[in-house]
Design an enzyme around this catalytic site. Structure first.
Site, PDB file in Angstrom:
ATOM      1  N   SER A  72       0.795  -1.234   0.000  1.00 42.01           N
ATOM      2  CA  SER A  72       0.000   0.000   0.000  1.00 42.01           C
ATOM      3  C   SER A  72       0.821   1.275   0.000  1.00 42.01           C
ATOM      4  O   SER A  72       0.237   2.370  -0.061  1.00 42.01           O
ATOM      5  CB  SER A  72      -0.952   0.010   1.204  1.00 42.01           C
ATOM      6  OG  SER A  72      -2.004  -0.916   1.013  1.00 42.01           O
ATOM      7  N   THR A 223      -1.919   4.155  10.208  1.00 39.11           N
ATOM      8  CA  THR A 223      -1.460   2.772  10.093  1.00 39.11           C
ATOM      9  C   THR A 223       0.037   2.698  10.388  1.00 39.11           C
ATOM     10  O   THR A 223       0.762   3.673  10.181  1.00 39.11           O
ATOM     11  CB  THR A 223      -1.723   2.216   8.677  1.00 39.11           C
ATOM     12  OG1 THR A 223      -0.995   2.996   7.708  1.00 39.11           O
ATOM     13  CG2 THR A 223      -3.212   2.274   8.349  1.00 39.11           C
ATOM     14  N   GLY A 224       0.504   1.570  10.876  1.00 43.59           N
ATOM     15  CA  GLY A 224       1.935   1.336  11.077  1.00 43.59           C
ATOM     16  C   GLY A 224       2.607   2.249  12.077  1.00 43.59           C
ATOM     17  O   GLY A 224       3.785   2.575  11.942  1.00 43.59           O
TER      18      GLY A 224
END
Length: 304
Positions: A72, A223-224
């Site tokens: 992504s 995210t992450g």
């Protein structure tokens, strides 16, 4: 750790490389950082690549090849290309797209599906860009590729922005889900990704309003956060885009990636990309190594 999201302004193993991707490099003083990165990566069960560009000048890479699956992370390329397409057509981020729920995949990562529950609805291109950069929404990404600009056109435009030819965008999220081996075809080098980030934050790649919109959305990416962000101290601004992979036939995680822009209180900034390919452990273990790399890079740069 709290990361301040307010950015508006503008490692082959064992080898340290200084390049002129986004400026001229100077190897003096970076050998110690090389040693630290080698020590952190050690004999981890996967291939690690790192690229750092400091103030658009000094460029440090470790494990820099062009065969890291992006997953992504390619949504940053997509967002930039979509904004360019809008600029060419003289359209704004408020341009609407009509969506039928039946054309969306209910079995993919898609926070958008929770907000839009109707059988048919309209959504702005800006909202779809927000979904792909903040939430990494796969349906939103597929829609933008299908309705605004294709993967081929995205690849072509980003090649006009970057000086290197060490990335490739071929497939949508839907294509990779259908055959996870395709994940290896959407690929990049760490340096190429760091350079794209650096250009976004320090140069002009699309119109001002749209470029600031992308930067703001990257600052809200949720995210992450156990990756690069976890290696940064409080008070440091960080905006990023992540990528996480499927499990391949050998039981390895195809990718655990993160890349973004760090702004120090002093005003010094650097782009950083940390990519992990074919990791033979749990994703959380790779994330801890990424956080260690991030911490080492930050401390090295902050002390200079």
């Amino acid at each position: 750790m709290k990361v301040v999201l307010n950015i508006i302004a503008l490692l082959c193993y064992g080898m340290l490389v200084l390049s002129s991707c986004c400026g001229s490099g100077n190897s003096d003083g970076y050998i110690e950082l090389k040693r630290q990165l080698e020590e952190i990566v050690g004999d981890q069960p996967g291939k690690f690549g790192v690229a750092v560009i400091v103030d658009g000048k000094d460029t440090v890479t470790f494990g820099n090849s062009s065969y890291y699956p992006m997953m992504s992370m390619f949504k940053l390329h997509e967002a930039i290309a979509v904004c360019h397409a809008l600029d060419v057509r003289r359209l704004g981020l408020d341009e609407e797209i009509e969506v039928r729920r039946g054309e969306l995949d209910p079995d993919t990562w898609s926070p958008m599906l929770k907000e839009y529950t109707e059988d048919s609805f309209n959504v702005t291109v800006g909202k779809l860009i927000d979904y792909i950069l903040v939430d990494s929404d796969n349906n939103a990404s597929n829609l933008l590729f299908d309705r605004v600009i294709s993967t081929l056109e995205t690849d072509r435009y980003i090649r006009s922005v970057l000086p290197q030819d060490d990335f490739r965008i071929v497939y949508r999220e839907a294509d990779m889900k259908a055959d996870i081996s395709r994940s290896y075809d959407n690929r990049t080098s760490p340096l190429s990704y760091a350079c794209l980030v650096d250009k976004l934050f320090t140069e002009s790649v699309v119109s001002d309003v749209k470029q600031e919109f992308i930067i703001q959305a990257m600052g809200r990416c949720n995210t992450g956060m156990a990756r690069i962000a976890a290696g940064l101290p409080e008070g440091v601004s960080f905006a990023h885009r992540t990528g996480s992979g499927y499990i391949n036939s050998r039981g390895e995680v195809i990718a655990v990636n993160d890349g973004g822009y760090v702004l120090l209180p002093s005003g010094m900034g650097y782009s950083i990309a940390v990519l992990v390919k074919d990791f033979g452990g749990e994703p959380e273990e790779a994330e801890k190594v990424i956080a260690q790399i991030s911490k080492a890079v930050y401390e090295f740069i902050a002390e200079r």
